[in-house]
Enzyme design. Structure first.
Site, mmCIF file in Angstrom:
data_model
loop_
_atom_site.group_PDB
_atom_site.id
_atom_site.type_symbol
_atom_site.label_atom_id
_atom_site.label_comp_id
_atom_site.label_asym_id
_atom_site.label_seq_id
_atom_site.Cartn_x
_atom_site.Cartn_y
_atom_site.Cartn_z
ATOM 1 N N LYS A 1 -4.554 -6.897 12.384
ATOM 2 C CA LYS A 1 -3.309 -6.136 12.559
ATOM 3 C C LYS A 1 -3.310 -5.239 13.794
ATOM 4 O O LYS A 1 -2.262 -4.790 14.249
ATOM 5 C CB LYS A 1 -3.005 -5.329 11.296
ATOM 6 C CG LYS A 1 -2.728 -6.249 10.114
ATOM 7 C CD LYS A 1 -2.121 -5.568 8.925
ATOM 8 C CE LYS A 1 -1.759 -6.608 7.867
ATOM 9 N NZ LYS A 1 -1.073 -6.046 6.721
ATOM 10 N N SER B 1 -0.139 1.200 3.005
ATOM 11 C CA SER B 1 -1.280 1.849 2.346
ATOM 12 C C SER B 1 -2.572 1.184 2.773
ATOM 13 O O SER B 1 -3.639 1.499 2.268
ATOM 14 C CB SER B 1 -1.135 1.760 0.826
ATOM 15 O OG SER B 1 -1.055 0.400 0.447
#
Length: 314
Positions: free
Chosen positions: A53, A78
């Site tokens: 990511k 989260s």
């Protein structure tokens, strides 16, 4: 969706290169023997902050104007994207506002703080997360960056597969886990743009098989359960990545929780690397469909290595 070219992905790769690692490609002769095929693991667990990511987060920020960059970026997450956006923003000297559910593990909150992410907690519902993020956008003038349903993020994620294809151009297929859809959409674009015959497959737990069902129904489905060890795959597809997946992904293979655990142990024990459960889903899919993949050359994107050992019960 046909506006994507080799040039657009090459430009993304050049743009983010100074801020990311070119991660290694590993093999395991024992796993190849068990699977009956040759597997090349693109190890994004060795990426900065421990997951693919970082690529998409960096590209999204770099596409903003200098003026917008200075106002900062905001996301709700989260997990890995919270860390990725925080680190990418820190590398560029801009603020990152991270909305996290109050139920997020402390270890994840601590990781975000390590990268200077500014955390705002909210109740653990999607509605609360979105509203809290929107409030920050309005108050700070920050730009919202979605973890997976953003074209700049998707193209950034596709650079992992691009690097794999450059080193291994004769792969029969590339397999990725499917969560929010950013990784598989980016991978499918890279495979489509830079190979002629390579296919893209997704791998998904039965417990959260929304992408599998979405391809069948032709519309974005949601999950009624989230009872899976693969905690990074509980999110659903979005309207930006779903059309890419529909067009360029051949199929999605579903696996059981026991199959995921078996694949996870195999990677840990035989390859001596730590990967998160979501990453093992792709290997589990290949082991489940051995006959389909027999004697082939297969790429797997190991999505990350951020394991919360407090949550794992093997």
């Amino acid at each position: 969706m046909d506006n994507f070219t080799q040039k657009s992905l090459l430009q993304v790769h050049e743009r983010i290169k100074p801020y990311i690692h070119e991660t290694p490609i590993f093999t395991s002769s024992l796993i190849n023997q068990i699977a009956g095929c040759s597997i090349y693991f693109k190890c994004e667990n060795f990426q900065k902050m421990g997951a693919f990511k970082m690529r998409g987060a960096t590209n999204a920020i770099l596409q903003l104007s200098k003026k917008d960059q200075q106002k900062g970026v905001v996301t709700h997450s989260s997990g890995n994207f919270a860390q990725a956006l925080s680190l990418a923003a820190k590398s560029l000297g801009i603020p990152a506002y991270i909305v996290m559910p109050s139920t997020a593990p402390q270890v994840k909150k601590d990781a975000v703080k390590t990268y200077n992410g500014i955390i705002t907690e909210c109740p653990p519902t999607l509605k609360d997360r979105e509203e809290t993020a929107q409030n920050i956008v309005e108050k700070k003038g920050a730009t919202f960056v979605h973890p997976s349903n953003d074209i700049d993020v998707i193209l950034g994620q596709g650079t992992a597969a691009f690097e794999l294809i450059q080193k291994k151009p004769n792969l029969n297929c590339v397999v990725t886990p499917v969560g929010g859809g950013g990784l598989i959409a980016g991978t499918a674009l890279a495979v489509n743009l830079f190979t002629e015959k390579t296919k893209t497959f997704g791998a998904e737990p039965f417990e959260v098989d929304d992408a599998y069902r979405s391809l069948i129904s032709g519309k974005i489905e949601i999950n009624k359960s989230s009872n899976t060890i693969a905690d990074g795959l509980k999110t659903q597809l979005g309207d930006k990545n779903f059309p890419i997946i529909q067009k360029h992904v051949d199929s999605i293979i579903r696996v059981t929780e026991d199959e995921i655990k078996t694949a996870l142990k195999l990677i840990w024990e035989r390859m001596k690397i730590i990967v998160e459960p979501s990453s093992a889903v792709a290997l589990a899919a290949i082991l489940k469909k051995k006959e389909d993949f027999k004697n082939q050359e297969i790429g797997i994107i190991i999505s990350g290595g951020n394991v919360d050992f407090n949550q794992i019960n093997l």
